[in-house]
Design a protein around this motif. Structure first.
Motif, PDB file in Angstrom:
ATOM      1  N   PHE A  76       0.722  -0.646  -0.196  1.00 30.36           N
ATOM      2  CA  PHE A  76      -0.210  -0.062   0.458  1.00 30.36           C
ATOM      3  C   PHE A  76       1.100   0.610   0.280  1.00 30.36           C
ATOM      4  O   PHE A  76       1.717   1.546   1.073  1.00 30.36           O
ATOM      5  N   SER A  77       0.676   2.581  -1.564  1.00 29.74           N
ATOM      6  CA  SER A  77       1.511   3.326  -1.124  1.00 29.74           C
ATOM      7  C   SER A  77       0.669   4.071  -2.784  1.00 29.74           C
ATOM      8  O   SER A  77       0.460   3.515  -3.148  1.00 29.74           O
ATOM      9  N   LYS A  78       1.373   5.219  -1.919  1.00 34.30           N
ATOM     10  CA  LYS A  78       0.663   6.496  -2.851  1.00 34.30           C
ATOM     11  C   LYS A  78       1.874   6.991  -3.801  1.00 34.30           C
ATOM     12  O   LYS A  78       1.578   7.520  -5.124  1.00 34.30           O
ATOM     13  N   SER A  79       3.372   6.294  -3.021  1.00 29.17           N
ATOM     14  CA  SER A  79       4.319   7.223  -3.885  1.00 29.17           C
ATOM     15  C   SER A  79       4.629   6.268  -4.535  1.00 29.17           C
ATOM     16  O   SER A  79       6.239   6.351  -4.952  1.00 29.17           O
ATOM     17  N   MET A  80       4.786   4.932  -4.435  1.00 33.65           N
ATOM     18  CA  MET A  80       6.163   3.733  -4.839  1.00 33.65           C
ATOM     19  C   MET A  80       5.949   3.491  -6.086  1.00 33.65           C
ATOM     20  O   MET A  80       4.812   2.801  -6.831  1.00 33.65           O
ATOM     21  N   HIS A  81       6.563   3.661  -7.472  1.00 31.67           N
ATOM     22  CA  HIS A  81       6.767   3.210  -8.277  1.00 31.67           C
ATOM     23  C   HIS A  81       7.871   2.346  -8.934  1.00 31.67           C
ATOM     24  O   HIS A  81       8.701   2.344  -8.288  1.00 31.67           O
ATOM     25  N   LEU A  82       6.841   0.949  -9.411  1.00 35.70           N
ATOM     26  CA  LEU A  82       7.713  -0.135  -9.105  1.00 35.70           C
ATOM     27  C   LEU A  82       7.291  -1.208 -10.955  1.00 35.70           C
ATOM     28  O   LEU A  82       6.654  -0.991 -11.084  1.00 35.70           O
ATOM     29  N   ASP A  83       8.696  -1.603 -11.175  1.00 38.14           N
ATOM     30  CA  ASP A  83       8.112  -2.587 -12.672  1.00 38.14           C
ATOM     31  C   ASP A  83       7.642  -3.024 -11.856  1.00 38.14           C
ATOM     32  O   ASP A  83       8.610  -4.653 -12.009  1.00 38.14           O
ATOM     33  N   LEU A  84       6.522  -3.818 -11.566  1.00 37.33           N
ATOM     34  CA  LEU A  84       6.537  -5.479 -11.251  1.00 37.33           C
ATOM     35  C   LEU A  84       5.650  -6.409 -12.353  1.00 37.33           C
ATOM     36  O   LEU A  84       5.646  -7.195 -12.057  1.00 37.33           O
ATOM     37  N   SER A  85       6.448  -6.155 -13.574  1.00 35.15           N
ATOM     38  CA  SER A  85       5.870  -6.826 -14.412  1.00 35.15           C
ATOM     39  C   SER A  85       6.415  -8.137 -14.573  1.00 35.15           C
ATOM     40  O   SER A  85       5.845  -9.006 -14.974  1.00 35.15           O
ATOM     41  N   ALA A  86       7.385  -8.165 -14.018  1.00 40.97           N
ATOM     42  CA  ALA A  86       8.013  -9.878 -13.777  1.00 40.97           C
ATOM     43  C   ALA A  86       7.512 -10.507 -12.876  1.00 40.97           C
ATOM     44  O   ALA A  86       7.522 -11.883 -12.684  1.00 40.97           O
ATOM     45  N   ASN A  87       6.960  -9.737 -11.595  1.00 41.52           N
ATOM     46  CA  ASN A  87       6.424 -10.964 -10.094  1.00 41.52           C
ATOM     47  C   ASN A  87       4.786 -10.631 -10.693  1.00 41.52           C
ATOM     48  O   ASN A  87       4.402  -9.669 -10.029  1.00 41.52           O
ATOM     49  N   GLU A  88       3.890 -11.594 -10.734  1.00 40.55           N
ATOM     50  CA  GLU A  88       2.938 -11.357 -10.029  1.00 40.55           C
ATOM     51  C   GLU A  88       2.000 -11.379  -9.211  1.00 40.55           C
ATOM     52  O   GLU A  88       0.554 -11.681  -8.749  1.00 40.55           O
ATOM     53  N   GLN A  89       3.315 -11.641  -8.328  1.00 40.23           N
ATOM     54  CA  GLN A  89       3.196 -12.194  -6.831  1.00 40.23           C
ATOM     55  C   GLN A  89       3.096 -10.498  -5.817  1.00 40.23           C
ATOM     56  O   GLN A  89       2.175 -10.361  -4.902  1.00 40.23           O
ATOM     57  N   VAL A  90       3.256  -9.647  -6.417  1.00 43.41           N
ATOM     58  CA  VAL A  90       3.314  -8.205  -6.109  1.00 43.41           C
ATOM     59  C   VAL A  90       2.911  -7.466  -6.492  1.00 43.41           C
ATOM     60  O   VAL A  90       2.874  -7.184  -7.329  1.00 43.41           O
ATOM     61  N   GLU A  91       2.280  -6.806  -5.316  1.00 43.88           N
ATOM     62  CA  GLU A  91       0.972  -5.331  -6.254  1.00 43.88           C
ATOM     63  C   GLU A  91       0.695  -4.475  -5.697  1.00 43.88           C
ATOM     64  O   GLU A  91       0.882  -4.474  -4.515  1.00 43.88           O
ATOM     65  N   ILE A  92       1.332  -2.966  -6.343  1.00 42.62           N
ATOM     66  CA  ILE A  92       1.017  -2.111  -5.984  1.00 42.62           C
ATOM     67  C   ILE A  92      -0.547  -1.784  -5.119  1.00 42.62           C
ATOM     68  O   ILE A  92      -1.267  -1.282  -6.651  1.00 42.62           O
ATOM     69  N   ILE A  93      -1.235  -1.488  -4.573  1.00 44.80           N
ATOM     70  CA  ILE A  93      -2.570  -0.438  -4.316  1.00 44.80           C
ATOM     71  C   ILE A  93      -2.430   0.850  -4.136  1.00 44.80           C
ATOM     72  O   ILE A  93      -1.454   1.176  -2.699  1.00 44.80           O
ATOM     73  N   ASP A  94      -2.776   1.352  -5.263  1.00 42.47           N
ATOM     74  CA  ASP A  94      -1.789   3.267  -4.387  1.00 42.47           C
ATOM     75  C   ASP A  94      -3.318   3.813  -4.414  1.00 42.47           C
ATOM     76  O   ASP A  94      -3.588   5.560  -4.410  1.00 42.47           O
ATOM     77  N   LYS A  95      -5.192   3.212  -3.990  1.00 40.75           N
ATOM     78  CA  LYS A  95      -5.625   4.136  -4.233  1.00 40.75           C
ATOM     79  C   LYS A  95      -7.038   3.423  -3.413  1.00 40.75           C
ATOM     80  O   LYS A  95      -6.608   2.276  -4.025  1.00 40.75           O
ATOM     81  N   ASN A  96      -8.310   3.713  -2.939  1.00 39.46           N
ATOM     82  CA  ASN A  96      -9.172   3.035  -2.278  1.00 39.46           C
ATOM     83  C   ASN A  96      -8.827   1.570  -1.471  1.00 39.46           C
ATOM     84  O   ASN A  96      -9.339   0.423  -1.364  1.00 39.46           O
ATOM     85  N   GLU A  97      -7.945   2.031  -0.392  1.00 40.04           N
ATOM     86  CA  GLU A  97      -7.525   0.892   0.281  1.00 40.04           C
ATOM     87  C   GLU A  97      -8.005   0.401   1.481  1.00 40.04           C
ATOM     88  O   GLU A  97      -8.250  -0.754   1.054  1.00 40.04           O
ATOM     89  N   VAL A  98      -9.428   0.531   1.237  1.00 32.03           N
ATOM     90  CA  VAL A  98     -10.183   0.481   2.125  1.00 32.03           C
ATOM     91  C   VAL A  98     -11.504  -0.353   1.463  1.00 32.03           C
ATOM     92  O   VAL A  98     -11.809  -1.440   2.157  1.00 32.03           O
ATOM     93  N   ASP A  99     -11.852   0.367   0.726  1.00 29.13           N
ATOM     94  CA  ASP A  99     -12.560  -0.661  -0.342  1.00 29.13           C
ATOM     95  C   ASP A  99     -11.672  -1.886  -0.535  1.00 29.13           C
ATOM     96  O   ASP A  99     -12.857  -3.330  -1.012  1.00 29.13           O
TER      97      ASP A  99
END
Length: 178
Positions: A76-99
């Motif tokens: 959970f981060s509004k500022s983290m930008h990673l190239d996650l194309s190599a790994n489907e196990q890691v996902e950035i959530i940058d909005k609507n965290e509670v939902d």
């Protein structure tokens, strides 16, 4: 419905790290470590804030890599930008965290692991999303540092379980009542 469990280590004066984010002073060997490692196998999903995820970099974790190979990771981060194309196990959530977390909790499966993060855990507690608190209390005092939870919310806790290890670490599990 899945439970969200904040499973964290803390000093007896309620700090999860020193002010600089380091964790020097915690005990990394002993029976409590084996128990923790075994408990991790009961989770299939981990939620953590950016700072907690980046903490793993000093131990060899590479950006985009899962910290726990058997778990799906939501960072959970509004500022983290990673190239996650190599790994489907890691996902950035940058909005609507509670939902997002409410949808995760509404599904079937084992408990969700909330890993570290004083401010993120405090935010989730204020949103009444954490169901259980598991604290490994280490026999050390830091005096100052990053608190267990950054929140002003008062909640009642019911003791679920406690265990004392030979290392002097105490594991205490509580049900949270909002």
């Amino acid at each position: 419905m899945r439970k969200l469990v904040y499973h964290v280590g803390a000093t007896l004066d309620n700090f999860i790290a020193h002010e600089d984010g380091s964790a020097k002073g915690f005990i990394y060997e002993g029976d409590h470590v084996a128990d923790y490692t075994e408990t991790l196998l009961s989770y299939d999903t981990v939620l953590m804030g950016r700072k907690t995820y980046e903490f793993g970099y000093q131990y060899g974790l590479q950006p985009g890599q899962p910290a726990y190979p058997h778990m799906k990771h939501y960072i959970f981060s509004k500022s983290m930008h990673l190239d996650l194309s190599a790994n489907e196990q890691v996902e950035i959530i940058d909005k609507n965290e509670v939902d997002f977390i409410q949808r995760l909790k509404a599904g079937d499966g084992p408990p969700l692991y909330l890993c570290g993060g004083s401010s993120f855990a405090g935010f989730l507690l204020e949103q009444e999303l954490i169901d259980e608190l598991k604290v490994k209390l280490y026999p050390v005092l830091f005096g100052k540092g990053i608190p267990l939870l950054e929140t002003d919310k008062e909640v009642k806790l019911s003791l679920l379980d406690s265990k004392v290890y030979e290392t002097g670490v105490l594991l205490i599990s509580y049900q949270i009542h909002y």
